[in-house]
Design a protein around this motif. Structure first.
Motif, PDB file in Angstrom:
ATOM      1  N   ALA A   1       0.772  -1.239  -0.099  1.00  0.00           N
ATOM      2  CA  ALA A   1      -0.050  -0.046  -0.174  1.00  0.00           C
ATOM      3  C   ALA A   1       0.782   1.317   0.023  1.00  0.00           C
ATOM      4  O   ALA A   1       0.401   1.912  -0.834  1.00  0.00           O
ATOM      5  CB  ALA A   1      -0.863  -0.168   1.221  1.00  0.00           C
ATOM      6  N   LEU A   2       2.082   1.245   0.668  1.00  0.00           N
ATOM      7  CA  LEU A   2       2.764   2.089   0.772  1.00  0.00           C
ATOM      8  C   LEU A   2       3.335   2.691  -0.338  1.00  0.00           C
ATOM      9  O   LEU A   2       3.680   3.512  -1.009  1.00  0.00           O
ATOM     10  CB  LEU A   2       4.178   1.959   1.675  1.00  0.00           C
ATOM     11  N   THR A   3       3.698   1.505  -1.106  1.00  0.00           N
ATOM     12  CA  THR A   3       4.199   1.638  -2.712  1.00  0.00           C
ATOM     13  C   THR A   3       3.187   2.349  -3.525  1.00  0.00           C
ATOM     14  O   THR A   3       3.552   3.218  -4.573  1.00  0.00           O
ATOM     15  CB  THR A   3       4.715   0.281  -3.210  1.00  0.00           C
ATOM     16  N   ALA A   4       2.032   1.664  -3.546  1.00  0.00           N
ATOM     17  CA  ALA A   4       1.167   1.863  -4.567  1.00  0.00           C
ATOM     18  C   ALA A   4       0.625   3.324  -4.624  1.00  0.00           C
ATOM     19  O   ALA A   4       0.446   4.101  -5.621  1.00  0.00           O
ATOM     20  CB  ALA A   4      -0.290   0.968  -4.423  1.00  0.00           C
ATOM     21  N   VAL A   5       0.472   3.796  -3.360  1.00  0.00           N
ATOM     22  CA  VAL A   5       0.105   5.228  -3.184  1.00  0.00           C
ATOM     23  C   VAL A   5       1.235   6.196  -3.856  1.00  0.00           C
ATOM     24  O   VAL A   5       0.791   7.183  -4.380  1.00  0.00           O
ATOM     25  CB  VAL A   5      -0.332   5.447  -1.706  1.00  0.00           C
ATOM     26  N   ARG A   6       2.484   5.964  -3.440  1.00  0.00           N
ATOM     27  CA  ARG A   6       3.602   6.822  -4.099  1.00  0.00           C
ATOM     28  C   ARG A   6       3.507   6.715  -5.293  1.00  0.00           C
ATOM     29  O   ARG A   6       3.707   8.060  -5.872  1.00  0.00           O
ATOM     30  CB  ARG A   6       4.983   6.183  -3.199  1.00  0.00           C
ATOM     31  N   ILE A   7       3.431   5.547  -5.870  1.00  0.00           N
ATOM     32  CA  ILE A   7       3.476   5.575  -7.510  1.00  0.00           C
ATOM     33  C   ILE A   7       2.350   6.338  -7.973  1.00  0.00           C
ATOM     34  O   ILE A   7       2.395   7.123  -8.940  1.00  0.00           O
ATOM     35  CB  ILE A   7       3.605   4.032  -8.086  1.00  0.00           C
ATOM     36  N   GLY A   8       1.173   6.068  -7.302  1.00  0.00           N
ATOM     37  CA  GLY A   8      -0.187   6.862  -7.782  1.00  0.00           C
ATOM     38  C   GLY A   8       0.042   8.233  -7.810  1.00  0.00           C
ATOM     39  O   GLY A   8      -0.454   9.113  -8.767  1.00  0.00           O
ATOM     40  N   LEU A   9       0.715   8.737  -6.870  1.00  0.00           N
ATOM     41  CA  LEU A   9       0.922  10.159  -6.712  1.00  0.00           C
ATOM     42  C   LEU A   9       1.851  10.740  -7.565  1.00  0.00           C
ATOM     43  O   LEU A   9       1.661  11.879  -8.211  1.00  0.00           O
ATOM     44  CB  LEU A   9       1.456  10.704  -5.202  1.00  0.00           C
ATOM     45  N   ALA A  10       2.925   9.769  -7.987  1.00  0.00           N
ATOM     46  CA  ALA A  10       3.836  10.469  -9.032  1.00  0.00           C
ATOM     47  C   ALA A  10       3.279  10.508 -10.444  1.00  0.00           C
ATOM     48  O   ALA A  10       3.645  11.169 -11.243  1.00  0.00           O
ATOM     49  CB  ALA A  10       4.961   9.434  -8.868  1.00  0.00           C
ATOM     50  N   LEU A  11       2.298   9.501 -10.669  1.00  0.00           N
ATOM     51  CA  LEU A  11       1.768   9.291 -11.824  1.00  0.00           C
ATOM     52  C   LEU A  11       0.367  10.093 -12.268  1.00  0.00           C
ATOM     53  O   LEU A  11      -0.305  10.040 -13.217  1.00  0.00           O
ATOM     54  CB  LEU A  11       1.468   7.763 -12.450  1.00  0.00           C
ATOM     55  N   ALA A  12      -0.162  10.630 -11.227  1.00  0.00           N
ATOM     56  CA  ALA A  12      -1.280  11.360 -11.221  1.00  0.00           C
ATOM     57  C   ALA A  12      -1.323  12.546 -12.486  1.00  0.00           C
ATOM     58  O   ALA A  12      -0.451  13.228 -12.467  1.00  0.00           O
ATOM     59  CB  ALA A  12      -1.868  12.077  -9.900  1.00  0.00           C
ATOM     60  N   PRO A  13      -2.383  12.546 -13.076  1.00  0.00           N
ATOM     61  CA  PRO A  13      -2.398  13.388 -14.180  1.00  0.00           C
ATOM     62  C   PRO A  13      -2.048  15.079 -13.653  1.00  0.00           C
ATOM     63  O   PRO A  13      -1.361  15.773 -14.502  1.00  0.00           O
ATOM     64  CB  PRO A  13      -3.856  13.524 -14.794  1.00  0.00           C
ATOM     65  N   ARG A  14      -2.777  15.258 -12.592  1.00  0.00           N
ATOM     66  CA  ARG A  14      -2.369  16.662 -12.068  1.00  0.00           C
ATOM     67  C   ARG A  14      -1.941  16.422 -10.614  1.00  0.00           C
ATOM     68  O   ARG A  14      -2.097  15.545  -9.876  1.00  0.00           O
ATOM     69  CB  ARG A  14      -3.692  17.611 -11.713  1.00  0.00           C
ATOM     70  N   PRO A  15      -0.723  16.938 -10.571  1.00  0.00           N
ATOM     71  CA  PRO A  15      -0.012  16.822  -9.148  1.00  0.00           C
ATOM     72  C   PRO A  15      -0.496  17.196  -8.053  1.00  0.00           C
ATOM     73  O   PRO A  15      -1.106  18.296  -8.176  1.00  0.00           O
ATOM     74  CB  PRO A  15       1.482  17.730  -9.420  1.00  0.00           C
ATOM     75  N   VAL A  16      -0.484  16.301  -7.124  1.00  0.00           N
ATOM     76  CA  VAL A  16      -1.103  16.728  -5.645  1.00  0.00           C
ATOM     77  C   VAL A  16      -0.292  17.490  -4.966  1.00  0.00           C
ATOM     78  O   VAL A  16       0.976  17.078  -4.861  1.00  0.00           O
ATOM     79  CB  VAL A  16      -1.580  15.514  -4.873  1.00  0.00           C
ATOM     80  N   PRO A  17      -0.671  18.773  -4.463  1.00  0.00           N
ATOM     81  CA  PRO A  17       0.305  19.698  -3.748  1.00  0.00           C
ATOM     82  C   PRO A  17       0.801  18.903  -2.325  1.00  0.00           C
ATOM     83  O   PRO A  17       0.003  18.182  -1.817  1.00  0.00           O
ATOM     84  CB  PRO A  17      -0.524  20.796  -3.284  1.00  0.00           C
ATOM     85  N   PRO A  18       2.004  18.987  -2.075  1.00  0.00           N
ATOM     86  CA  PRO A  18       2.790  18.271  -0.944  1.00  0.00           C
ATOM     87  C   PRO A  18       1.850  18.516   0.436  1.00  0.00           C
ATOM     88  O   PRO A  18       1.768  17.898   1.332  1.00  0.00           O
ATOM     89  CB  PRO A  18       4.196  18.499  -1.126  1.00  0.00           C
ATOM     90  N   GLN A  19       1.819  19.785   0.404  1.00  0.00           N
ATOM     91  CA  GLN A  19       0.998  20.150   1.526  1.00  0.00           C
ATOM     92  C   GLN A  19      -0.183  19.605   1.693  1.00  0.00           C
ATOM     93  O   GLN A  19      -0.773  19.028   3.090  1.00  0.00           O
ATOM     94  CB  GLN A  19       0.879  21.914   1.937  1.00  0.00           C
ATOM     95  N   ALA A  20      -0.838  19.407   0.885  1.00  0.00           N
ATOM     96  CA  ALA A  20      -2.193  18.507   0.884  1.00  0.00           C
ATOM     97  C   ALA A  20      -2.207  17.279   1.156  1.00  0.00           C
ATOM     98  O   ALA A  20      -2.811  16.409   1.971  1.00  0.00           O
ATOM     99  CB  ALA A  20      -3.163  18.502  -0.235  1.00  0.00           C
ATOM    100  N   VAL A  21      -0.953  16.606   0.769  1.00  0.00           N
ATOM    101  CA  VAL A  21      -0.680  15.056   1.231  1.00  0.00           C
ATOM    102  C   VAL A  21      -0.324  15.300   2.684  1.00  0.00           C
ATOM    103  O   VAL A  21      -1.026  14.180   3.162  1.00  0.00           O
ATOM    104  CB  VAL A  21       0.631  14.686   0.138  1.00  0.00           C
ATOM    105  N   VAL A  22       0.057  15.945   3.147  1.00  0.00           N
ATOM    106  CA  VAL A  22       0.581  15.987   4.645  1.00  0.00           C
ATOM    107  C   VAL A  22      -0.592  16.018   5.355  1.00  0.00           C
ATOM    108  O   VAL A  22      -0.691  15.608   6.251  1.00  0.00           O
ATOM    109  CB  VAL A  22       1.621  17.039   4.882  1.00  0.00           C
ATOM    110  N   ARG A  23      -1.362  17.116   4.911  1.00  0.00           N
ATOM    111  CA  ARG A  23      -2.553  17.607   5.858  1.00  0.00           C
ATOM    112  C   ARG A  23      -3.605  16.543   5.897  1.00  0.00           C
ATOM    113  O   ARG A  23      -4.210  16.188   6.807  1.00  0.00           O
ATOM    114  CB  ARG A  23      -3.070  18.851   4.986  1.00  0.00           C
ATOM    115  N   TRP A  24      -3.765  15.623   4.880  1.00  0.00           N
ATOM    116  CA  TRP A  24      -4.859  14.622   4.728  1.00  0.00           C
ATOM    117  C   TRP A  24      -4.101  13.247   5.341  1.00  0.00           C
ATOM    118  O   TRP A  24      -4.794  12.404   5.968  1.00  0.00           O
ATOM    119  CB  TRP A  24      -5.541  14.400   3.501  1.00  0.00           C
ATOM    120  N   GLY A  25      -2.861  12.966   4.933  1.00  0.00           N
ATOM    121  CA  GLY A  25      -2.354  11.592   5.300  1.00  0.00           C
ATOM    122  C   GLY A  25      -2.209  11.187   6.650  1.00  0.00           C
ATOM    123  O   GLY A  25      -2.622  10.163   7.018  1.00  0.00           O
TER     124      GLY A  25
END
Length: 421
Positions: A281-305
């Motif tokens: 799960a750690l791997t899949a989400v990281r790769i998903g974030l890297a390949l997302a069509p629109r980059p997810v802002p890092p502050q949003a990743v921290v705020r929700w994760g």
């Protein structure tokens, strides 16, 4: 921990420093990117292997379950010592030379694991493997973060996750075949391959060029108007966040196998699959974030994760059933996945490239200290009580992580990007 003066950033490659050109770490071209990703796969393998191997290793050596914490603690000592100097080593030697040394050191250390006649040699080798991991981890994180390539940073940590996800399967296959030792022999071979490729990269592109003082002076410095006291507080708070985060990630991952076998009474094969679920799960989400069509802002990743991680850890503590508890570990891995690379990518935004070139390596050192130190503390708690204490321990760590991130954001808010008309 004073604020660094006008020093050159440790540029990721033979060039003078990071910049808008988005250079690859260790040298130009996609080949260096692929090598970086492969290096992080190999870096993640032993982290995924050790926790799953430990129930069998401790039988081999006649060691108590809590001695896993000693291995992690000694590995941390080597890692923290090295990461204090990684920024300087990159500027003087270059990324490729540093990672060549890291690969050779890792191969030597894991050879000690493979042939160890007793736990004493594993403990001694752990110092060397920790130092090797510190060089690889801090070196590539610093190099990639300073290029501003957020997708590559997420892919890098996704590659690490691939290693940690494969690790339990590799060690489980070795154990089912008769012994855990051949898995570490294979790891030695992989580390030698990594070292050979980085040496080839170094010979192809040569040593790093001299720092460009003019470009360094022109780089933006968000911390320029801060007092020394505030700067130190921000650096300390950031290191604290990395310390707690990695203690949570590694503590949950390393102790999950013992928890599943000793507390949930799962078989060795099912335990290996459960551990694979966490790291997978750690791997899949990281790769998903890297390949997302629109980059997810890092502050949003921290705020929700991080808050989601609190909820997942609470499920592990609650233990409503074996299957749901295992799913709690999977959810915890997925929630934590993007937090570390997001925090790394935010460091240059908070502090500027000049300071970040040093501070990122310190953060990686703090992460190593948290990964081993807090895992060792969990081991002591388990030894003093039972494996059931893992649930409360990870829940408390997840809550502390949320609080530490709030403190860091209050001390060093992330500036909002300027709107274009």
């Amino acid at each position: 921990m004073g604020k660094p003066r006008q020093q050159a950033s440790p540029g990721p490659g033979p060039g003078p420093g990071p910049g808008p050109g988005h250079r690859s770490p260790g040298g130009p071209g996609r080949g260096a990117d692929v090598l970086s990703l492969g290096s992080f796969v190999v870096l993640g393998l032993p982290d995924g292997m050790l926790g799953t191997a430990w129930p069998s290793m401790r039988v081999t050596f006649g060691a108590p379950v809590g001695d896993l914490g000693l291995i992690l603690l000694l590995a941390t000592a080597g890692s923290v010592l090295v990461t204090a100097f990684v920024g300087q080593l990159i500027r003087r030697l270059g990324v490729a030379a540093l990672l060549t040394v890291a690969g050779l050191a890792a191969a030597t250390g894991y050879a000690g694991f493979a042939v160890a006649p007793g736990l004493w040699l594993v403990l001694a080798a752990a110092v060397l493997t920790g130092a090797a991991a510190g060089m690889m981890d801090a070196g590539l994180n610093t190099a990639v973060a300073l290029t501003g390539r957020q997708r590559l940073l997420n892919l890098l940590h996704g590659a690490y996750g691939i290693g940690t996800a494969i690790g339990p399967l590799v060690i489980t296959a070795a154990i089912l075949a008769g012994s855990w030792r051949p898995a570490y022999v294979a790891l030695v071979a992989l580390d030698l391959v990594v070292a050979g490729f980085w040496l080839r990269q170094r010979r192809r592109y040569g040593p790093p060029a001299a720092p460009d003082a003019a470009a360094d002076a022109a780089a933006p410095d968000p911390a320029a108007g801060w007092s020394r006291r505030r700067y130190r507080a921000v650096v300390a708070a950031g290191m604290g966040v990395f310390f707690v985060y990695t203690g949570l990630e590694v503590g949950a991952g390393q102790w999950e196998a013992s928890f599943c076998r000793g507390h949930l009474n799962l078989s060795a094969g099912v335990t290996g699959l459960a551990t694979f679920g966490y790291w997978g799960a750690l791997t899949a989400v990281r790769i998903g974030l890297a390949l997302a069509p629109r980059p997810v802002p890092p502050q949003a990743v921290v705020r929700w994760g991080s808050p989601v991680a609190v909820l997942a850890a609470a499920v592990i503590w609650w233990q409503p059933g074996t299957a749901v508890t295992v799913i709690g570990f999977v959810a915890l891995g997925g929630a934590l996945a993007g937090v570390f690379p997001a925090l790394i990518s935010l460091t240059p935004v908070r502090l500027g490239e000049r300071s970040a070139g040093h501070v990122i390596s310190w953060q990686v050192g703090a992460a190593a200290a948290g990964g081993a130190g807090l895992s060792a503390l969990i081991g002591l708690l388990i030894g003093a009580t039972s494996l059931a204490v893992l649930g409360p321990a990870v829940t408390v760590l997840a809550a502390i992580l949320v609080l530490a991130e709030l403190i860091l954001t209050r001390l060093a808010p992330i500036p909002r990007p300027a709107r274009t008309s």
